[in-house]
Design an enzyme around this catalytic site. Structure first.
Site, PDB file in Angstrom:
ATOM      1  N   GLY A 231     -18.762 -39.066  70.037  1.00 64.32           N
ATOM      2  CA  GLY A 231     -17.613 -39.377  70.864  1.00 64.32           C
ATOM      3  C   GLY A 231     -17.037 -38.161  71.553  1.00 64.32           C
ATOM      4  N   GLY A 233     -14.195 -35.596  72.472  1.00 63.45           N
ATOM      5  CA  GLY A 233     -13.035 -35.104  71.735  1.00 63.45           C
ATOM      6  C   GLY A 233     -13.178 -33.632  71.432  1.00 63.45           C
ATOM      7  CD  GLU A 254     -17.701 -44.396  75.525  1.00 64.32           C
ATOM      8  OE1 GLU A 254     -16.824 -43.640  75.983  1.00 64.32           O
ATOM      9  OE2 GLU A 254     -17.488 -45.184  74.588  1.00 64.32           O
ATOM     10  N   GLY A 354     -15.332 -46.254  73.513  1.00 65.19           N
ATOM     11  CA  GLY A 354     -16.383 -46.988  72.824  1.00 65.19           C
ATOM     12  C   GLY A 354     -16.357 -46.851  71.317  1.00 65.19           C
TER      13      GLY A 354
END
Length: 450
Positions: A231, A233, A254, A354
């Site tokens: 992800g 971040g 994603e 996502g």
């Protein structure tokens, strides 16, 4: 899924693409003149924000009435005269540019948490105008969506009016990442040279925590030959730097994170053992602020492919990637494992993205889910715990506790899979910041009777 012809940037190809576009190539003011009162206008996100079209549209908003502007992860300040009166602003993902507008109640946030291949999600399926950024067309008339497809092709094909801004510096990425000029009504050439924005550097404590957490995740939770989703971040986004000693990894994600390109170049990220798109690094976009040298490596590289967000994040599809490991960030994790990855209490900070889809899909795929979070943060000079007894009132539960297998802070790895509430509390208190462990145990006894 058809793959349109791909090549390197239009400026390098020698193609006279301006002549190719003919009368469709117009000034930004002329293009947005076709937007009328009552229209619902959606714009492509983040680094694919159409930077020439945005101010042109803003200049018209006081002439129009009842216009909706939907801009996710906006790189544009829409705090303009007429906001809330002549036009309404919406988003499914907030950015530093517009967060304050939403926090004062001047704009609308729309939660979107599930995606189906071939279909726009509810709340994005009713826009009649789409403004986007693309590359110059190739010799076959195909423009590439460059760094981020996200939902651009579906949004364009569902809109009545499609305006594309051409970025001559756009890279070209394979997959389902192109659209033919016949599907676009007007083109605008970007003439503004955008400043280069460097990735913000973390402070000393944050950098140390990031390195510790990413090092543990890489060593303890990601074996060779694994396929990962990572992800966006400040913590999970640095994980790739810690995977250079791994072998034959795959990526089905994603947003392709920072420093993925060096893993491909080093032969670490081969995708050899993937079930979905073997041999390819697949996502819906590339992380904002990815260094130029990495983008140049990705440009035209057959190892990378971008697809629609509704494909990459379709739980039914992703769950076919047996053994998938999902690694995502959190704002806070409660003592039972519920994870908030997107809000501060009831106020949205980013959006779901996502994370929910991937933690569910990874579980269904027989893999594992990993939430990375610093044990604490400093807010206005005060240290606060990121492991909390309960999530703050109104907080979003991005990842339900039953789908959270591991939580990792700089103090260790909590293993929650199959554990009771009592066992989860023990695991999470053990990785909390030492300053808060006694308080957490006391609250656990009061709240959970353990």
């Amino acid at each position: 899924m058809a793959t349109a012809p791909s090549q390197h940037r239009g400026e390098k190809s020698g193609i006279d693409w301006r002549a190719q576009l003919g009368a469709k190539l117009v000034a930004a003011d002329e293009a947005v003149a076709h937007i009328k009162s009552g229209d619902r206008v959606c714009l492509s996100i983040a680094q694919q924000t159409p930077f020439e079209l945005c101010p042109a549209l803003a200049g018209r908003l006081m002439e129009l009435e009842n216009v909706v502007v939907n801009h996710g992860a906006a790189v544009m300040n829409w705090d303009l005269p007429g906001l809330g009166e002549r036009f309404r602003l919406e988003s499914m993902y907030l950015s530093p540019y517009d967060r304050a507008i939403y926090h004062r109640g001047a704009a609308d946030f729309t939660p979107i948490v599930y995606y189906r291949a071939g279909h726009l999600p509810p709340a994005l399926d009713n826009f009649n105008v789409y403004l986007m950024t693309v590359s110059p067309p190739d010799e076959h008339g195909y423009c590439n969506f460059g760094e981020a497809q996200i939902m651009s092709k579906l949004l364009a094909r569902n809109a009545d009016l499609v305006i594309a801004e051409i970025d001559k510096n756009s890279i070209r990425v394979g997959g389902d990442n192109s659209i033919h000029i016949s599907e676009i009504d007007y083109f605008v050439e970007r003439t503004t040279e955008l400043p280069e924005i460097k990735l913000p550097q973390p402070g000393e404590e944050e950098a140390r925590n990031i390195a510790t957490v990413c090092g543990m995740v890489a060593k303890e939770l990601i074996p060779d030959r694994a396929t990962v989703q990572i992800g966006v971040g400040s913590m999970s986004g640095m994980l790739c730097n810690h995977l250079l000693n791994h072998h034959e990894l795959g990526m089905q994600t994603e947003i392709i994170p920072l420093h993925t390109a060096p893993l491909v170049e080093a032969g670490v990220l081969t995708g050899k053992h993937k079930q979905l798109f073997p041999g390819l690094v697949v996502g819906a976009g590339i992380a904002p602020l990815t260094p130029r040298e990495e983008l140049d490596f990705i440009d035209g590289n057959p190892a990378f492919a971008l697809y629609d967000f509704n494909t990459t994040d379709d739980i039914r599809f992703v769950a076919q990637e047996e053994g998938l490991i999902s690694i995502n960030n959190a704002m806070a994790v409660d003592l039972t494992g519920q994870t908030n990855g997107e809000s501060i209490g009831p106020l949205m900070y980013t959006g779901t993205g996502g994370q929910t889809a991937f933690v569910v899909a990874a579980c269904l795929a027989g893999g594992k889910t990993v939430i990375v979070v610093p044990s604490s943060s400093r807010v206005q000079g005060r240290r606060i715990s990121r492991i909390v007894p309960v999530l703050d009132s109104g907080s979003v539960v991005t990842s339900p506790r039953g789908f959270v297998h591991h939580v990792v802070t700089e103090y260790g790895i909590a293993n929650l899979k199959g554990k009771s509430i009592r066992e989860r509390i023990n695991e999470l208190v053990a990785i909390a910041h030492p300053d808060f462990r006694s308080e957490l145990r006391a609250e656990a006894k009061r709240l959970y009777k353990v």
